[in-house]
Design an enzyme around this catalytic site. Structure first.
Site, PDB file in Angstrom:
ATOM      1  N   ASP A  45       0.887  -1.231  -0.189  1.00 23.34           N
ATOM      2  CA  ASP A  45       0.090   0.031  -0.031  1.00 23.34           C
ATOM      3  C   ASP A  45       0.857   1.303   0.034  1.00 23.34           C
ATOM      4  OD1 ASP A  45       0.992  -0.189   2.830  1.00 23.34           O
ATOM      5  OD2 ASP A  45      -1.076  -0.045   3.533  1.00 23.34           O
ATOM      6  N   SER A  46       2.058   1.194   0.034  1.00 28.23           N
ATOM      7  CA  SER A  46       3.204   2.140  -0.252  1.00 28.23           C
ATOM      8  C   SER A  46       2.863   2.887  -1.654  1.00 28.23           C
ATOM      9  CB  SER A  46       4.551   1.738  -0.238  1.00 28.23           C
ATOM     10  OG  SER A  46       4.650   0.521  -1.072  1.00 28.23           O
ATOM     11  N   ASP A  84      -1.108  -6.270  -0.017  1.00 26.91           N
ATOM     12  CA  ASP A  84      -1.519  -5.611   1.236  1.00 26.91           C
ATOM     13  C   ASP A  84      -3.121  -5.360   1.375  1.00 26.91           C
ATOM     14  OD1 ASP A  84       0.778  -5.297   2.788  1.00 26.91           O
ATOM     15  OD2 ASP A  84       1.246  -3.057   2.042  1.00 26.91           O
ATOM     16  N   LYS A 113      -1.050  -9.425   3.388  1.00 24.81           N
ATOM     17  CA  LYS A 113      -0.315  -8.854   4.530  1.00 24.81           C
ATOM     18  C   LYS A 113      -1.149  -7.657   5.247  1.00 24.81           C
ATOM     19  CE  LYS A 113       3.402  -5.931   3.752  1.00 24.81           C
ATOM     20  NZ  LYS A 113       2.852  -4.758   4.551  1.00 24.81           N
ATOM     21  N   GLU A 182       9.695  -3.722  10.362  1.00 24.67           N
ATOM     22  CA  GLU A 182      10.128  -2.588   9.807  1.00 24.67           C
ATOM     23  C   GLU A 182      10.437  -1.504  10.799  1.00 24.67           C
ATOM     24  OE1 GLU A 182       7.189  -1.006   7.033  1.00 24.67           O
ATOM     25  OE2 GLU A 182       8.345   1.093   7.062  1.00 24.67           O
TER      26      GLU A 182
HETATM   27  O1  KIV Z   1       3.486  -1.221   1.472  1.00 19.64           O
HETATM   28  C1  KIV Z   1       4.732  -1.431   1.539  1.00 19.64           C
HETATM   29  O2  KIV Z   1       5.495  -1.428   0.341  1.00 19.64           O
HETATM   30  C2  KIV Z   1       5.245  -2.207   2.569  1.00 19.64           C
HETATM   31  C3  KIV Z   1       6.740  -2.603   2.562  1.00 19.64           C
HETATM   32  C4  KIV Z   1       7.463  -1.194   2.755  1.00 19.64           C
HETATM   33  C5  KIV Z   1       7.132  -3.634   3.632  1.00 19.64           C
HETATM   34  O3  KIV Z   1       4.558  -2.602   3.387  1.00 19.64           O
END
Ligand code: KIV
Length: 264
Positions: A45-46, A84, A113, A182
């Site tokens: 979700d980044s 995510d 995730k 993290e």
């Molecule tokens: O959203 C994401 O990219 C993540 C990673 C930074 C682990 O959760």
């Protein structure tokens, strides 16, 4: 490389082979990542920040995650696909089950995730019970950035470190198959990795983790604000393919992250 599965990834922990993970949000980059032998592709979700330009991951919706997961999945020939669950999409075991099913059925995710410790144990248990592979996420939880008060290292105090260890064990016992750590001090990440039988994937958590993940834009050096734990692999005249291959080699050799990229 044979197609990665939950079984082969767990075996890698047992044999000590490091697991490489990169985020991807579209077909073209996912195809390059997959072709360079990266073990796991994470539709994180980044994307709220690096694709959509938001200040955090909070505005990201289920529709966004499904869209990006679906297009990335078309490139995953060998890599394992994790997607995510976005902010507020797993506030109860029932809601989490419904949304995890969408990520798997519509987004073709092989694992979902979610962020959080003990409050997520029941949800992880229910997902696992229904055959949904789960990657938990401890340490800095970006979806809670406003609650935490910033993107800060987690687990430096003894009480917080003990809580993280207890949470990790409870999540594993509930059925979590993998754990992202993290922004966690290296000693704590090592303790968690040594204690758990499931693989740990670090981001700002030191070299002892079973694998390493970076946001693609951070490792290509094109993020607006690259975090301390990131490295630009697109240097010395490398192509994008060569940069991704260099990241893979550095993870497998255990040379990434360097001490300067870690928290103590
Ligand atoms: O959203 C994401 O990219 C993540 C990673 C930074 C682990 O959760």
């Amino acid at each position: 490389m044979a197609k990665r599965s939950i079984r082969s990834l767990k075996k890698m922990k047992q044999t000590g082979e490091k697991i490489s993970v990169l985020t991807a949000y579209d077909y073209s980059f996912a195809q390059v990542i997959d072709s360079q032998g990266i073990d796991i592709i994470l539709v994180g979700d980044s994307l709220g920040m690096v694709i959509q330009g938001h200040a955090s991951t909070i505005p990201v919706t289920m529709e966004d995650m499904i869209y990006h997961s679906k297009i990335v999945s078309r490139a995953c020939k060998n890599g394992f696909l994790i997607t995510d669950l976005p902010f507020m999409s797993y506030t109860s075991p029932e809601q989490a089950t419904e949304n995890a099913a969408r990520l798997m059925q519509e987004g073709n995710a092989q694992m979902v995730k979610l962020e959080g410790g003990s409050p997520q144990v029941e949800t992880v248990s229910q997902l696992s019970h229904h055959g949904v592979p789960v990657c938990a996420h401890l340490g800095l939880q970006p979806q809670s950035v406003h609650k935490i008060g910033g993107y800060l290292v987690q687990g430096r105090e003894e009480k917080q470190a003990k809580q993280m260890l207890d949470d990790a064990i409870a999540l594993q016992e509930a059925g979590a198959d993998m754990l992202v750590l993290e922004c966690v001090p290296v000693d704590l990440a090592k303790k968690l990795t040594d204690t758990l039988s499931i693989p740990t994937i670090g981001i700002g958590a030191g070299r002892s983790c079973d694998g390493q993940v970076l946001v693609l834009q951070d490792m290509l050096g094109i993020s607006e604000h690259a975090p301390k734990f990131a490295q630009n692999f697109l240097q010395n005249g490398r192509t994008i393919q060569q940069a991704i291959a260099a990241f893979n080699r550095a993870v497998k050799a255990g040379s990434f992250p360097s001490d300067e990229q870690c928290f103590f």
